[in-house]
Motif scaffolding. Structure first.
Motif, PDB file in Angstrom:
ATOM      1  N   PRO A  65      52.413  49.561  31.132  1.00  0.00           N
ATOM      2  CA  PRO A  65      51.204  48.730  31.001  1.00  0.00           C
ATOM      3  C   PRO A  65      50.272  48.900  32.190  1.00  0.00           C
ATOM      4  N   ASP A  66      48.999  48.565  31.966  1.00  0.00           N
ATOM      5  CA  ASP A  66      48.038  48.560  33.073  1.00  0.00           C
ATOM      6  C   ASP A  66      48.217  47.332  33.947  1.00  0.00           C
ATOM      7  N   LEU A  93      49.381  46.812  37.759  1.00  0.00           N
ATOM      8  CA  LEU A  93      48.705  45.699  38.402  1.00  0.00           C
ATOM      9  C   LEU A  93      49.410  44.416  37.982  1.00  0.00           C
ATOM     10  N   VAL A  94      49.400  43.405  38.852  1.00  0.00           N
ATOM     11  CA  VAL A  94      50.139  42.176  38.577  1.00  0.00           C
ATOM     12  C   VAL A  94      49.228  40.968  38.746  1.00  0.00           C
ATOM     13  N   GLU A 135      39.661  46.717  39.302  1.00  0.00           N
ATOM     14  CA  GLU A 135      40.719  47.449  40.003  1.00  0.00           C
ATOM     15  C   GLU A 135      41.069  48.738  39.271  1.00  0.00           C
ATOM     16  N   LEU A 136      41.147  48.669  37.952  1.00  0.00           N
ATOM     17  CA  LEU A 136      41.442  49.871  37.175  1.00  0.00           C
ATOM     18  C   LEU A 136      40.325  50.894  37.319  1.00  0.00           C
ATOM     19  N   ALA A 137      39.093  50.420  37.354  1.00  0.00           N
ATOM     20  CA  ALA A 137      37.958  51.334  37.515  1.00  0.00           C
ATOM     21  C   ALA A 137      38.011  52.039  38.864  1.00  0.00           C
ATOM     22  N   GLN A 138      38.459  51.333  39.874  1.00  0.00           N
ATOM     23  CA  GLN A 138      38.553  51.916  41.207  1.00  0.00           C
ATOM     24  C   GLN A 138      39.812  52.760  41.388  1.00  0.00           C
ATOM     25  N   CYS A 145      49.771  48.140  45.064  1.00  0.00           N
ATOM     26  CA  CYS A 145      51.229  48.135  45.178  1.00  0.00           C
ATOM     27  C   CYS A 145      51.648  47.876  46.621  1.00  0.00           C
ATOM     28  N   ALA A 146      50.942  48.484  47.561  1.00  0.00           N
ATOM     29  CA  ALA A 146      51.255  48.224  48.966  1.00  0.00           C
ATOM     30  C   ALA A 146      51.059  46.751  49.296  1.00  0.00           C
ATOM     31  N   GLN A 147      50.011  46.142  48.709  1.00  0.00           N
ATOM     32  CA  GLN A 147      49.773  44.717  48.944  1.00  0.00           C
ATOM     33  C   GLN A 147      50.914  43.881  48.368  1.00  0.00           C
TER      34      GLN A 147
END
Length: 284
Positions: A65-66, A93-94, A135-138, A145-147
């Protein structure tokens, strides 16, 4: 039952790809409520729903999933345990979902794409989806993930994870003698028992060390860690993965010359064809 209020029209663009969403919550009514709201949102496809952390981990690998709408409070493996078990390379992304507005929300705001309080507010959901779209666009999932990994370190009680690798020649010599990986965490030095280290994967500028019972995050590079580990015990099997060969219990072939390795904890890792020379170490 009263109908749910309509979701405010989200910001969308012509030709924009659909957002593939996974819902994870142990409460069926909570899943249904979020499903109804997401179904009304433009450009969102619900690819799956899970009621526990173990199912969510499998679904992330299977469905890719995205974004994952993840309940924080679940019996068994809670939301944070679930995140710890997902490799950085597979992390979507979460958006956190929680019933409790407590101190952790400050960390959510800093480290997650967004968070939603139960019962989910329609306007806040619309805002969260807009953040996901941005976020997906970027394509900044590596940073995200690091965050997330930094957030996990804070919730484990380590404090802000501005970690630097701390091996110098003296520490490296000690490592060989004591079977430890020595890393610097803030102002202290931590020794990691190498027998407990399952695998390492990369998340942006951070390395995620998966140890029995916890995850440790370092600001380092894969090459630096590879140089500090015994190559007879720890093999690079992917450009972003190092595995403890002693924890591998099964290997099965995949397409295009790749393979999957299963660890004694149940985790599966991909052995890319670029690192097929490591098969000799596995057979040994």
């Amino acid at each position: 039952m009263a109908a749910h209020p309509s979701v405010p029209a989200p910001t969308a663009h012509a030709g924009e790809a659909r957002i593939r969403a996974l819902i994870v919550d142990d409460e069926p009514l909570a899943r249904r409520g979020l499903e109804l709201r997401l179904a009304q949102a433009e450009g969102v496809e619900i690819v799956g729903q899970c009621g526990d952390g173990a199912s969510a981990i499998a679904a992330v690998h299977r469905l890719q999933p995205d974004v994952m709408f993840l309940d924080v409070q679940m019996p068994g493996a809670d939301g944070f345990d679930t995140l710890r078990a997902i490799p950085a390379s597979a992390m979507p992304l979460v958006v956190f979902v929680t019933a409790y507005d407590h101190f952790a929300l400050r960390a959510f705001e800093a480290a997650a794409i967004d968070y939603l309080l139960k019962p989910v507010d329609d306007e806040r959901l619309s805002q969260a989806l807009d953040r996901v779209r941005h976020e997906l666009a970027q394509r900044a999932s590596g940073t995200h993930c690091a965050q997330l990994l930094r957030l996990l370190g804070e919730l484990d009680g380590r404090g802000p994870l501005t970690l630097e690798q701390a091996l110098d020649p003296a520490y490296a010599a000690q490592l060989r003698r004591d079977n430890r990986l020595v890393v610097r965490e803030g102002g202290r030095i931590v020794r990691v028992d190498l027998d407990s280290l399952r695998w390492i994967d990369a998340a942006g500028d951070y390395m995620c060390l998966h140890i029995d019972g916890e995850t440790l995050v370092l600001r380092a590079t894969m090459s630096e860690l590879e140089r500090q580990l015994d190559p007879r015990r720890f093999a690079r099997i992917h450009r972003s993965t190092i595995v403890n060969l002693r924890r591998v219990v099964e290997m099965r072939p995949h397409t295009n010359g790749e393979s999957f390795l299963r660890l004694d904890c149940g985790q599966e890792l991909k052995l890319s064809r670029s690192y097929r020379d490591k098969l000799a170490l596995l057979m040994a």
